[in-house]
Design an enzyme around this catalytic site. Sequence first.
Site, PDB file in Angstrom:
ATOM      1  N   LYS A 240       0.839  -1.208   0.000  1.00 59.74           N
ATOM      2  CA  LYS A 240       0.000   0.000   0.000  1.00 59.74           C
ATOM      3  C   LYS A 240       0.871   1.254   0.000  1.00 59.74           C
ATOM      4  O   LYS A 240       1.705   1.436   0.879  1.00 59.74           O
ATOM      5  CB  LYS A 240      -0.912  -0.008   1.230  1.00 59.74           C
ATOM      6  CG  LYS A 240      -1.842  -1.227   1.259  1.00 59.74           C
ATOM      7  CD  LYS A 240      -2.633  -1.303   2.529  1.00 59.74           C
ATOM      8  CE  LYS A 240      -1.762  -1.547   3.720  1.00 59.74           C
ATOM      9  NZ  LYS A 240      -2.504  -1.867   4.950  1.00 59.74           N
ATOM     10  N   THR A 273      -7.471   8.982   9.214  1.00 59.78           N
ATOM     11  CA  THR A 273      -7.044   7.776   8.503  1.00 59.78           C
ATOM     12  C   THR A 273      -6.706   6.625   9.453  1.00 59.78           C
ATOM     13  O   THR A 273      -6.255   5.574   9.012  1.00 59.78           O
ATOM     14  CB  THR A 273      -5.795   8.063   7.642  1.00 59.78           C
ATOM     15  OG1 THR A 273      -4.783   8.606   8.512  1.00 59.78           O
ATOM     16  CG2 THR A 273      -6.086   9.039   6.532  1.00 59.78           C
ATOM     17  N   GLY A 275      -6.853   3.418  11.226  1.00 59.94           N
ATOM     18  CA  GLY A 275      -7.623   2.182  11.032  1.00 59.94           C
ATOM     19  C   GLY A 275      -7.834   1.809   9.581  1.00 59.94           C
ATOM     20  O   GLY A 275      -8.528   0.829   9.292  1.00 59.94           O
ATOM     21  N   THR A 276      -7.233   2.572   8.667  1.00 53.81           N
ATOM     22  CA  THR A 276      -7.466   2.244   7.247  1.00 53.81           C
ATOM     23  C   THR A 276      -6.864   0.884   6.883  1.00 53.81           C
ATOM     24  O   THR A 276      -7.463   0.132   6.109  1.00 53.81           O
ATOM     25  CB  THR A 276      -6.879   3.308   6.293  1.00 53.81           C
ATOM     26  OG1 THR A 276      -5.556   3.601   6.696  1.00 53.81           O
ATOM     27  CG2 THR A 276      -7.690   4.569   6.287  1.00 53.81           C
ATOM     28  N   GLY A 277      -5.693   0.553   7.441  1.00 53.26           N
ATOM     29  CA  GLY A 277      -5.042  -0.728   7.131  1.00 53.26           C
ATOM     30  C   GLY A 277      -5.887  -1.906   7.600  1.00 53.26           C
ATOM     31  O   GLY A 277      -6.138  -2.853   6.840  1.00 53.26           O
ATOM     32  N   CYS A 278      -6.330  -1.826   8.858  1.00 48.48           N
ATOM     33  CA  CYS A 278      -7.173  -2.911   9.411  1.00 48.48           C
ATOM     34  C   CYS A 278      -8.441  -3.040   8.589  1.00 48.48           C
ATOM     35  O   CYS A 278      -8.894  -4.135   8.251  1.00 48.48           O
ATOM     36  CB  CYS A 278      -7.583  -2.602  10.852  1.00 48.48           C
ATOM     37  SG  CYS A 278      -6.230  -2.126  11.914  1.00 48.48           S
TER      38      CYS A 278
END
Length: 558
Positions: A240, A273, A275-278
Amino acid sequence: MACSGLLSNSFIANKCFRPRRHHKLAVPYPRSFSSSRVHLAQNLGISMSMEENGATKQGLDVSRKKLPHVLTVAGSDSGAGAGIQADLKACAARGVYCSTVITAVTAQNTVGVQGVNIVPDEFVAQQLKSVLSDMEVDVVKTGMLPSIEIVKVLQQSLKEFPVRAVVVDPVMISTSGDVLADPSILARFREELLMMADIVTPNLKEASTLLGGMRLETVDDMRRAAKILHSMGPRSVLVKGGDLPESFDAVDVFFDGEEYHELHSPRVKTRNTHGTGCTLASCIAAELAKGSSMLSAVKLAKRYVETALEYSKDIILGNGAQGPFDHFLRLKHNTSTGGTFSGNELFLYAVTDSGMNEKWERPMEVAVKEAIKGGATIIQLREKDAETRKFIETAKACLKICRPYKVPLLINDRIDVALASDADGVHVGQSDMPARVARSLLGPDKVIGVSCKTVEQAHQAWLDGADYIGCGGVYPTSTKANNSTVGLDGLKTICLASKLPVVAIGGINASNAITVLGIGPPNLKGVAVVSTVFDRSSVVGETRKLHSMLTEAVLKAN
Ligand SMILES: Cc1ncc(COP(=O)(O)OP(=O)(O)O)c(N)n1
Ligand SMILES: Cc1ncsc1CCOP(=O)(O)O
Ligand SMILES: [Mg+2]
């Protein structure tokens, strides 16, 4: 008559008016996507017979549908922006059941991570066994795995209870820069966890850390990183690039061992932003659980996260640098249309047509006033050929008529005219301005309707912040040339899938309106008509006739 759509219509009154054995797969661990009949059936949402799927008959419902199910193995975030809490919200937003195995409890907020309390590995093992032995997990998504022992426990559990796919979000560094996993865990990640992953989804920092500090500054670097990570065992890799310096778009690199895909999305300017990965990893898991291929799961997940970020960009929560975002796209819109648009306004929706007005030599204002007097509950000015200035003037004049009756006036297609006239909203179709853009231009208080002929369009309308959908043509009509029809079956399918209120349109008249509304889904709130009221000598008479028929049907159904 099944008339629940009508039954729930309060506008009229207002105005005058259980355990099952886990499917163990005969597939070599750790590869998890199987083409076995069981899983093909599960993908299709079909329950296999008890004998076929190895379950006993006692106490089971043979006909029940398989619920797509993601198990998240991650840490708890007290601020609820990331971790287990984000995973639960993401799966719920994607319509997938999510169970949870908590590996650590963190004390964190928008400022950072203030404390981490690791759950004893035996207890992580116990949670894993509880869920995996009983609850037919399709996909496991991993987040914060804070010790090598916990990684081992997970490996063991997945050997004992294989699942269809494993999504590994290599959470090592939180968005606020705090290291969440012991560095010694890296070797285990590389040797073990990546081997069992169907996809691993590192951000730039995580990819760099996994690759011993490799510099990642360009998309080409990301491609190289994806290839090296892929050689470590995962079936696919998504690097990402959200933190890539100086890129206009947010670029992610997907590599499945054969092809690279650069996935671009507009960069959303927001502090929210966390928590975007989870969330992205959970969405990928959710889409896989529903049966998507890996690449389309990734694309769907990216689009969802992008939408949620866009929606949440103005939310203010906490004092830190990174706030959470709203997975359900509702917080910002709590005040949408002043909180007043319920959908009941769609009961009798009159859509104007200047050609018909000309034919009957009737000024627009007169047509609108007559429709309201006859009981129209919402008006749409659908003026395909009007000059802009004239259209704005007409809209303003019609608003003066509508406002005293508290009847909303929407503008077809033209967001500029709606803005200039301060109309109550717009109705847009699939080739008009996207509803999401209309929403950002009009703000939260205006009504936005979107024409939808498919379940996907209806879902997107909801994601885009629309207030209702117009579904049709239900029947053929000469009012809109070359318009394909969805029929009553199509209308019902879309209503059942839509989270928004629905108004039916297209070829609806006094002889079929009750049948249309009678199909039943409670979110079918009304009928929209053009010729039935406007291509008549008496607009007030025809509108009144339709209104009283519909009202009578409601009262009868009640
Ligand atoms: C209530 C309602 N539903 C559907 C439509 C059709 O809108 P669209 O698909 O954009 O087609 P045009 O009306 O612009 O020709 C509508 N206008 N109103
Ligand atoms: C605008 C529109 N969108 C789908 S059908 C239609 C026209 C409906 O007109 P009528 O009510 O005269 O059939
Ligand atoms: Mg249109």
